[in-house]
Scaffold this motif. Structure first.
Motif, PDB file in Angstrom:
ATOM      1  N   VAL A 144     -15.546 -84.466  90.068  1.00  0.00           N
ATOM      2  CA  VAL A 144     -14.925 -85.258  91.136  1.00  0.00           C
ATOM      3  C   VAL A 144     -14.439 -86.551  90.490  1.00  0.00           C
ATOM      4  O   VAL A 144     -15.234 -87.461  90.223  1.00  0.00           O
ATOM      5  N   PRO A 145     -13.148 -86.634  90.181  1.00  0.00           N
ATOM      6  CA  PRO A 145     -12.612 -87.851  89.560  1.00  0.00           C
ATOM      7  C   PRO A 145     -12.791 -89.070  90.464  1.00  0.00           C
ATOM      8  O   PRO A 145     -12.874 -88.948  91.695  1.00  0.00           O
ATOM      9  N   LEU A 146     -12.826 -90.236  89.843  1.00  0.00           N
ATOM     10  CA  LEU A 146     -13.038 -91.476  90.586  1.00  0.00           C
ATOM     11  C   LEU A 146     -11.999 -91.665  91.680  1.00  0.00           C
ATOM     12  O   LEU A 146     -12.333 -92.042  92.808  1.00  0.00           O
ATOM     13  N   GLN A 147     -10.726 -91.382  91.365  1.00  0.00           N
ATOM     14  CA  GLN A 147      -9.681 -91.602  92.365  1.00  0.00           C
ATOM     15  C   GLN A 147      -9.837 -90.681  93.567  1.00  0.00           C
ATOM     16  O   GLN A 147      -9.504 -91.045  94.697  1.00  0.00           O
ATOM     17  N   ASN A 193     -10.969 -91.830  97.696  1.00  0.00           N
ATOM     18  CA  ASN A 193     -10.158 -91.440  98.852  1.00  0.00           C
ATOM     19  C   ASN A 193     -10.825 -90.377  99.722  1.00  0.00           C
ATOM     20  O   ASN A 193     -10.183 -89.808 100.600  1.00  0.00           O
ATOM     21  N   THR A 194     -12.108 -90.113  99.464  1.00  0.00           N
ATOM     22  CA  THR A 194     -12.829 -89.100 100.228  1.00  0.00           C
ATOM     23  C   THR A 194     -14.078 -89.724 100.831  1.00  0.00           C
ATOM     24  O   THR A 194     -14.947 -90.214 100.106  1.00  0.00           O
ATOM     25  N   LYS A 195     -14.154 -89.712 102.132  1.00  0.00           N
ATOM     26  CA  LYS A 195     -15.285 -90.332 102.819  1.00  0.00           C
ATOM     27  C   LYS A 195     -16.600 -89.690 102.391  1.00  0.00           C
ATOM     28  O   LYS A 195     -16.762 -88.470 102.426  1.00  0.00           O
ATOM     29  N   GLY A 196     -17.541 -90.528 101.975  1.00  0.00           N
ATOM     30  CA  GLY A 196     -18.871 -90.060 101.609  1.00  0.00           C
ATOM     31  C   GLY A 196     -18.984 -89.464 100.221  1.00  0.00           C
ATOM     32  O   GLY A 196     -20.077 -89.084  99.800  1.00  0.00           O
ATOM     33  N   ALA A 197     -17.862 -89.381  99.493  1.00  0.00           N
ATOM     34  CA  ALA A 197     -17.898 -88.753  98.168  1.00  0.00           C
ATOM     35  C   ALA A 197     -18.326 -89.745  97.097  1.00  0.00           C
ATOM     36  O   ALA A 197     -18.101 -90.950  97.208  1.00  0.00           O
ATOM     37  N   LEU A 198     -18.950 -89.217  96.058  1.00  0.00           N
ATOM     38  CA  LEU A 198     -19.308 -89.997  94.882  1.00  0.00           C
ATOM     39  C   LEU A 198     -18.564 -89.427  93.683  1.00  0.00           C
ATOM     40  O   LEU A 198     -18.386 -88.213  93.576  1.00  0.00           O
ATOM     41  N   ALA A 199     -18.141 -90.306  92.794  1.00  0.00           N
ATOM     42  CA  ALA A 199     -17.507 -89.827  91.568  1.00  0.00           C
ATOM     43  C   ALA A 199     -18.515 -88.986  90.785  1.00  0.00           C
ATOM     44  O   ALA A 199     -19.708 -89.304  90.741  1.00  0.00           O
ATOM     45  N   HIS A 200     -18.024 -87.913  90.191  1.00  0.00           N
ATOM     46  CA  HIS A 200     -18.901 -87.008  89.441  1.00  0.00           C
ATOM     47  C   HIS A 200     -18.127 -86.506  88.225  1.00  0.00           C
ATOM     48  O   HIS A 200     -17.590 -85.395  88.224  1.00  0.00           O
ATOM     49  N   PRO A 201     -18.052 -87.346  87.159  1.00  0.00           N
ATOM     50  CA  PRO A 201     -17.313 -86.937  85.960  1.00  0.00           C
ATOM     51  C   PRO A 201     -18.002 -85.750  85.281  1.00  0.00           C
ATOM     52  O   PRO A 201     -19.165 -85.840  84.885  1.00  0.00           O
ATOM     53  N   GLN A 202     -17.279 -84.667  85.160  1.00  0.00           N
ATOM     54  CA  GLN A 202     -17.873 -83.395  84.752  1.00  0.00           C
ATOM     55  C   GLN A 202     -18.596 -83.443  83.408  1.00  0.00           C
ATOM     56  O   GLN A 202     -19.769 -83.057  83.308  1.00  0.00           O
ATOM     57  N   GLU A 203     -17.904 -83.878  82.363  1.00  0.00           N
ATOM     58  CA  GLU A 203     -18.519 -83.866  81.030  1.00  0.00           C
ATOM     59  C   GLU A 203     -19.737 -84.780  80.966  1.00  0.00           C
ATOM     60  O   GLU A 203     -20.776 -84.416  80.409  1.00  0.00           O
ATOM     61  N   LEU A 204     -19.607 -85.968  81.531  1.00  0.00           N
ATOM     62  CA  LEU A 204     -20.728 -86.910  81.510  1.00  0.00           C
ATOM     63  C   LEU A 204     -21.935 -86.340  82.238  1.00  0.00           C
ATOM     64  O   LEU A 204     -23.058 -86.345  81.710  1.00  0.00           O
ATOM     65  N   MET A 205     -21.726 -85.824  83.452  1.00  0.00           N
ATOM     66  CA  MET A 205     -22.859 -85.347  84.239  1.00  0.00           C
ATOM     67  C   MET A 205     -23.469 -84.073  83.649  1.00  0.00           C
ATOM     68  O   MET A 205     -24.673 -83.838  83.770  1.00  0.00           O
ATOM     69  N   HIS A 206     -22.645 -83.257  83.000  1.00  0.00           N
ATOM     70  CA  HIS A 206     -23.162 -82.086  82.281  1.00  0.00           C
ATOM     71  C   HIS A 206     -24.162 -82.544  81.221  1.00  0.00           C
ATOM     72  O   HIS A 206     -25.280 -82.013  81.119  1.00  0.00           O
TER      73      HIS A 206
END
Length: 204
Positions: A158-161, A165-178
């Motif tokens: 889930v990119p930061l941008q 723009n999505t209510k209730g969403a948190l950024a979730h950078p794939q490589e980092l969180m993996h």
């Protein structure tokens, strides 16, 4: 071998690699008639798992194995467990208190498990941490090693941008969180493997 694997909503390189590696290793395990346990998220729509939106609802396509692994349903050495929570260990508890995963371990006298699946930092990490805690308490003998294969795991992006723009969403950078998921699993005592080779299965 233990894994949690369901169909991604969109094509993704990390997820494609996970599916390919899971398929490759599952074929080898089945060729050698080694025990395999597959966890499938099958969530009750009336029991939300906040902060995540509804996903893998029971009876939906998302709650099934990806097409590349559907053949596992016919394999006699494979145990499929539908779970209604992130953690496959907790999701294996029956109404009578029996734990299907623990029974599987003990019935097969398993000393090491290889863990793969999605999401590295959620379902995989939760399962690994619970399993290691139970192992450390002496509940899972003869289990000794919990191995997480990095190439057989993936998470979502889930990119930061998009999050902004999505209510209730948190950024979730794939490589980092993996890598966070792998790091936390290692911190708890898991062995992180960069490659797994058990020999080649015969062509099917």
């Amino acid at each position: 071998m233990v894994f949690s694997l369901q169909a991604p909503r969109e094509p993704n390189g990390q997820i494609t690699r996970m599916i390919n590696e899971s398929t490759r290793l599952a074929r080898i395990f089945c060729e050698k008639k080694l025990p395999v346990m597959a966890f499938l998220d099958s969530h009750d729509p009336n029991k939300p798992e906040e902060p995540y939106p509804p996903h893998c609802l029971a009876g939906s396509d998302e709650s099934n194995l990806v097409p590349a692994l559907k053949w596992l349903e016919r394999e006699p050495n494979v145990t499929i467990r539908r779970k209604d929570c992130f953690d496959g260990f907790l999701g294996s508890i029956e109404d009578d208190g029996r734990n299907v995963f623990v029974d599987w371990l003990k019935n097969n006298q398993i000393k090491a498990i290889l863990v793969m699946g999605i999401c590295t930092d959620i379902c995989v990490m939760d399962f690994v941490c619970s399993t290691l805690s139970a192992r450390n308490r002496g509940f899972l003998a003869p289990l000794k090693d919990v191995v997480v294969y990095s190439g057989g795991c993936a998470t979502f992006d889930v990119p930061l941008q998009v999050a902004r723009n999505t209510k209730g969403a948190l950024a979730h950078p794939q490589e980092l969180m993996h890598h966070v998921g792998l790091y936390m699993a290692k911190q708890r005592g898991a062995i992180i493997a960069n490659d797994v080779s058990l020999g080649k299965p015969r062509s099917l």
